[in-house]
Design a protein around this motif. Sequence first.
Motif, PDB file in Angstrom:
ATOM      1  N   VAL A   1     -24.314  10.756 -10.035  1.00 56.77           N
ATOM      2  CA  VAL A   1     -24.218  11.562 -10.576  1.00 56.77           C
ATOM      3  C   VAL A   1     -24.843  11.040 -12.341  1.00 56.77           C
ATOM      4  CG1 VAL A   1     -21.764  10.944 -11.764  1.00 56.77           C
ATOM      5  CG2 VAL A   1     -21.855  10.224  -9.092  1.00 56.77           C
ATOM      6  N   LEU A   2     -25.549  10.843 -12.445  1.00 65.77           N
ATOM      7  CA  LEU A   2     -25.926   9.910 -13.524  1.00 65.77           C
ATOM      8  C   LEU A   2     -27.680  11.415 -13.638  1.00 65.77           C
ATOM      9  CD1 LEU A   2     -26.421   6.287 -14.220  1.00 65.77           C
ATOM     10  CD2 LEU A   2     -25.264   8.113 -15.313  1.00 65.77           C
ATOM     11  N   ALA A   3     -27.856  11.529 -11.938  1.00 66.38           N
ATOM     12  CA  ALA A   3     -29.827  12.584 -11.683  1.00 66.38           C
ATOM     13  C   ALA A   3     -29.409  14.028 -12.022  1.00 66.38           C
ATOM     14  CB  ALA A   3     -29.940  11.792 -10.657  1.00 66.38           C
ATOM     15  N   ARG A   4     -27.811  14.118 -12.604  1.00 63.29           N
ATOM     16  CA  ARG A   4     -27.064  15.184 -12.135  1.00 63.29           C
ATOM     17  C   ARG A   4     -26.563  15.316 -13.529  1.00 63.29           C
ATOM     18  NH1 ARG A   4     -29.719  17.279  -8.034  1.00 63.29           N
ATOM     19  NH2 ARG A   4     -30.012  15.744  -6.437  1.00 63.29           N
ATOM     20  N   THR A   5     -26.666  17.361 -14.356  1.00 66.02           N
ATOM     21  CA  THR A   5     -26.162  17.281 -15.669  1.00 66.02           C
ATOM     22  C   THR A   5     -24.963  17.500 -15.430  1.00 66.02           C
ATOM     23  OG1 THR A   5     -25.794  20.020 -14.490  1.00 66.02           O
ATOM     24  CG2 THR A   5     -27.642  19.446 -16.090  1.00 66.02           C
ATOM     25  N   ALA A   6     -23.971  17.307 -16.502  1.00 68.20           N
ATOM     26  CA  ALA A   6     -22.789  17.017 -16.804  1.00 68.20           C
ATOM     27  C   ALA A   6     -22.337  15.948 -16.441  1.00 68.20           C
ATOM     28  CB  ALA A   6     -21.369  18.468 -15.661  1.00 68.20           C
ATOM     29  N   ALA A   7     -22.879  14.666 -16.063  1.00 67.19           N
ATOM     30  CA  ALA A   7     -22.788  13.206 -15.993  1.00 67.19           C
ATOM     31  C   ALA A   7     -21.648  12.834 -16.923  1.00 67.19           C
ATOM     32  CB  ALA A   7     -23.539  12.639 -15.992  1.00 67.19           C
ATOM     33  N   PHE A   8     -21.860  12.863 -18.254  1.00 70.70           N
ATOM     34  CA  PHE A   8     -20.633  12.577 -18.659  1.00 70.70           C
ATOM     35  C   PHE A   8     -19.747  13.627 -19.675  1.00 70.70           C
ATOM     36  CE2 PHE A   8     -25.445  11.205 -18.942  1.00 70.70           C
ATOM     37  CZ  PHE A   8     -24.914   9.501 -18.294  1.00 70.70           C
ATOM     38  N   PRO A   9     -18.446  12.722 -20.332  1.00 70.86           N
ATOM     39  CA  PRO A   9     -17.312  13.940 -21.181  1.00 70.86           C
ATOM     40  C   PRO A   9     -18.584  14.810 -22.279  1.00 70.86           C
ATOM     41  CG  PRO A   9     -17.097  11.453 -20.283  1.00 70.86           C
ATOM     42  CD  PRO A   9     -18.139  11.646 -20.274  1.00 70.86           C
ATOM     43  N   ARG A  10     -17.457  16.095 -22.480  1.00 73.22           N
ATOM     44  CA  ARG A  10     -18.375  16.798 -23.455  1.00 73.22           C
ATOM     45  C   ARG A  10     -19.613  17.276 -23.243  1.00 73.22           C
ATOM     46  NH1 ARG A  10     -14.940  17.824 -27.290  1.00 73.22           N
ATOM     47  NH2 ARG A  10     -16.962  17.653 -28.962  1.00 73.22           N
ATOM     48  N   ALA A  11     -20.189  17.669 -21.884  1.00 65.73           N
ATOM     49  CA  ALA A  11     -21.559  17.293 -21.464  1.00 65.73           C
ATOM     50  C   ALA A  11     -22.288  18.064 -22.456  1.00 65.73           C
ATOM     51  CB  ALA A  11     -21.007  17.989 -20.406  1.00 65.73           C
ATOM     52  N   HIS A  12     -21.940  19.389 -23.939  1.00 67.78           N
ATOM     53  CA  HIS A  12     -21.979  20.268 -23.816  1.00 67.78           C
ATOM     54  C   HIS A  12     -22.604  19.559 -25.837  1.00 67.78           C
ATOM     55  CE1 HIS A  12     -17.980  20.287 -25.822  1.00 67.78           C
ATOM     56  NE2 HIS A  12     -18.557  21.107 -26.204  1.00 67.78           N
ATOM     57  N   THR A  13     -21.811  18.903 -25.666  1.00 64.65           N
ATOM     58  CA  THR A  13     -22.557  17.950 -27.490  1.00 64.65           C
ATOM     59  C   THR A  13     -23.070  17.247 -27.442  1.00 64.65           C
ATOM     60  OG1 THR A  13     -20.981  15.869 -26.542  1.00 64.65           O
ATOM     61  CG2 THR A  13     -19.686  17.845 -27.234  1.00 64.65           C
ATOM     62  N   THR A  14     -23.685  17.096 -28.825  1.00 58.55           N
ATOM     63  CA  THR A  14     -25.233  15.868 -29.037  1.00 58.55           C
ATOM     64  C   THR A  14     -24.590  14.136 -28.324  1.00 58.55           C
ATOM     65  OG1 THR A  14     -25.698  17.404 -31.189  1.00 58.55           O
ATOM     66  CG2 THR A  14     -26.735  15.366 -30.964  1.00 58.55           C
ATOM     67  N   ALA A  15     -23.440  14.233 -28.543  1.00 56.03           N
ATOM     68  CA  ALA A  15     -22.805  12.759 -28.066  1.00 56.03           C
ATOM     69  C   ALA A  15     -23.733  12.859 -26.652  1.00 56.03           C
ATOM     70  CB  ALA A  15     -21.698  11.803 -28.807  1.00 56.03           C
ATOM     71  N   ALA A  16     -22.857  13.677 -25.606  1.00 55.48           N
ATOM     72  CA  ALA A  16     -22.963  12.865 -23.732  1.00 55.48           C
ATOM     73  C   ALA A  16     -25.426  13.567 -24.388  1.00 55.48           C
ATOM     74  CB  ALA A  16     -22.655  14.677 -23.669  1.00 55.48           C
ATOM     75  N   GLY A  17     -25.389  14.041 -25.214  1.00 50.61           N
ATOM     76  CA  GLY A  17     -26.885  13.930 -24.828  1.00 50.61           C
ATOM     77  C   GLY A  17     -27.748  12.767 -25.146  1.00 50.61           C
ATOM     78  N   ARG A  18     -26.899  12.536 -26.631  1.00 54.04           N
ATOM     79  CA  ARG A  18     -27.575  10.402 -26.765  1.00 54.04           C
ATOM     80  C   ARG A  18     -26.837   9.636 -25.208  1.00 54.04           C
ATOM     81  NH1 ARG A  18     -26.914  11.615 -33.156  1.00 54.04           N
ATOM     82  NH2 ARG A  18     -28.650  12.591 -33.315  1.00 54.04           N
ATOM     83  N   THR A  19     -26.134   9.775 -24.690  1.00 52.84           N
ATOM     84  CA  THR A  19     -25.386   9.525 -23.878  1.00 52.84           C
ATOM     85  C   THR A  19     -26.624   8.884 -22.987  1.00 52.84           C
ATOM     86  OG1 THR A  19     -22.891   9.261 -24.523  1.00 52.84           O
ATOM     87  CG2 THR A  19     -23.765   8.290 -22.239  1.00 52.84           C
ATOM     88  N   ALA A  20     -26.910   9.908 -22.648  1.00 56.12           N
ATOM     89  CA  ALA A  20     -27.661   9.945 -21.051  1.00 56.12           C
ATOM     90  C   ALA A  20     -28.952   9.688 -21.533  1.00 56.12           C
ATOM     91  CB  ALA A  20     -28.192  11.765 -20.905  1.00 56.12           C
ATOM     92  N   TYR A  21     -29.286   9.714 -22.532  1.00 53.09           N
ATOM     93  CA  TYR A  21     -30.443   9.047 -23.514  1.00 53.09           C
ATOM     94  C   TYR A  21     -30.717   7.115 -22.983  1.00 53.09           C
ATOM     95  CZ  TYR A  21     -34.286   7.117 -26.228  1.00 53.09           C
ATOM     96  OH  TYR A  21     -35.716   6.365 -27.358  1.00 53.09           O
ATOM     97  N   SER A  22     -29.030   6.335 -23.848  1.00 52.29           N
ATOM     98  CA  SER A  22     -29.323   5.625 -24.111  1.00 52.29           C
ATOM     99  C   SER A  22     -29.127   5.195 -22.158  1.00 52.29           C
ATOM    100  CB  SER A  22     -27.827   4.930 -25.032  1.00 52.29           C
ATOM    101  OG  SER A  22     -26.536   5.450 -23.992  1.00 52.29           O
ATOM    102  N   THR A  23     -28.356   5.776 -21.945  1.00 48.82           N
ATOM    103  CA  THR A  23     -28.029   5.462 -19.786  1.00 48.82           C
ATOM    104  C   THR A  23     -29.196   5.667 -18.990  1.00 48.82           C
ATOM    105  OG1 THR A  23     -26.168   6.447 -20.147  1.00 48.82           O
ATOM    106  CG2 THR A  23     -26.702   6.115 -17.761  1.00 48.82           C
ATOM    107  N   SER A  24     -30.137   6.329 -19.168  1.00 46.92           N
ATOM    108  CA  SER A  24     -31.822   6.309 -18.813  1.00 46.92           C
ATOM    109  C   SER A  24     -32.261   4.899 -19.444  1.00 46.92           C
ATOM    110  CB  SER A  24     -32.033   7.463 -19.066  1.00 46.92           C
ATOM    111  OG  SER A  24     -32.963   7.782 -20.459  1.00 46.92           O
ATOM    112  N   LYS A  25     -32.408   4.397 -20.923  1.00 42.73           N
ATOM    113  CA  LYS A  25     -33.311   3.378 -20.875  1.00 42.73           C
ATOM    114  C   LYS A  25     -32.703   2.227 -20.479  1.00 42.73           C
ATOM    115  CE  LYS A  25     -36.672   5.426 -23.356  1.00 42.73           C
ATOM    116  NZ  LYS A  25     -38.007   5.611 -23.159  1.00 42.73           N
ATOM    117  N   LEU A  26     -31.388   2.091 -19.956  1.00 43.46           N
ATOM    118  CA  LEU A  26     -30.900   1.619 -19.011  1.00 43.46           C
ATOM    119  C   LEU A  26     -31.210   1.581 -17.525  1.00 43.46           C
ATOM    120  CD1 LEU A  26     -28.761  -1.455 -19.016  1.00 43.46           C
ATOM    121  CD2 LEU A  26     -26.894   0.304 -18.065  1.00 43.46           C
TER     122      LEU A  26
END
Length: 315
Positions: free
Chosen positions: A165-190
Motif C-alpha cells: 500500500v505504501l509503495a503506491r499513490t493515495a496511500a494516505f487520507p486526503r492524498a492530494h494535500t501537502t499533509a499527505a505528501g509530508r506523511t509520505a515523507y515521514s513514513t518513508s524515513k521510518l
Amino acid sequence: MRHTIVMTGASGGIGGIAAEHILRRSPGAHLLVVARGSSGARLAAELAAGGHTVSHVSADLGSLESVRSAATEIRDRLDGGGLPPLRAFVGNAGTQYTNALTEGPDGFESTFAVNVLANHLFVRLLQDRFTAPARILITASDTHFGDFKHNMGMVPGPLWKYPDVLARTAAFPRAHTTAAGRTAYSTSKLATIYLVHEYARRLPTGIDAVTYNPGFVPGTGLARNAGPLSRFAMRRVLPLMALTPFANSCGVAGRHLADVVLGATEAPTGSYVDRGSAARSSEESYDPQRERELWDAAERFTAAHTRSAPQSPSR
C-alpha cells in the motif's frame, strides 16, 4: 589507502558540505557522486578543485532502471580497476512532495521510490563489491518520531501500512494535500530505519549499515517541490532557527554526516545516529515483523532490476 565512496545527494545542503569534509579529511578517497543528467559532471568538477579525486555517474533516483544502470556502471568500473576498492555507500538524497499522488515511471509513489527503493537497489547491487571494513549510510529524519518534540508540528508523523500500500499513490487520507505528501515523507524515513535494521542482520560481517538523522536543517533543498511561500520560508526565515537548540545549520549537519561516513562517530551496525552520536530511534522503529515485510516487499519491487545485473566475477 585509496578507496571509493559512492554518494547520492551531494549537490548541495548537508550533502555538499559533507562531501567537502570527506575529501579534505580522507585524502585517499575517490568520491563518486550520483546525480541527475549533466549536473553530475559539474558537481564532480567543483568538488575536484584543489586536487581531490571525484567522478560521477548519472541517475534519476525516481527510476529503478536508471538506478540499475548507474549501479552497473559502478560495478563495471570497480571490476575493471577504474575505481579503487569500494568502502562506502552514502544514500543522502531524499525528496518530499506536496501530495501523495506523484507516481514515478515504475508505478511507485515517488517519495517511496526515491527515499526507499532507490537506496535498496543500490545496496543490493553493490553489496558484493564492498571491501571490508565498509559502511552503508542512509539519511533518515527525526520526523519518524511523529511527536511535537521532534517535528515541531510541521510534519505529520508516519502512518504505517502494508508495504504494498505504501509503495503506491493515495496511500494516505486526503492524498492530494501537502499533509499527505509530508506523511509520505515521514513514513518513508521510518521505512529507511526498518531496512537498515534488516541490512545489519543480513549483510556480511565487515559491512556496517547505519542511519543518520541530521535533525531539522532549514535551508536545504528538501522543500523544492513545495509552494512559493514554503520555499521562501525554508530559504530565508527558518534558517534563523539554526541559532536555537531546535535546529542545526547545514554546516554542522554536514560535518556530522562526514563524521559518520568516515567512522569518526562510533556507531555499530544497525545504529541510528542522531546528529553527532548513536541514539535510540522511536519505539515504533523497532519492529522485526515490519522490517521483514518491508525487506520482502522491496525485494519483490526491485527483483526485475537485480536479476538483470551482471553476476559477480570469479575470484
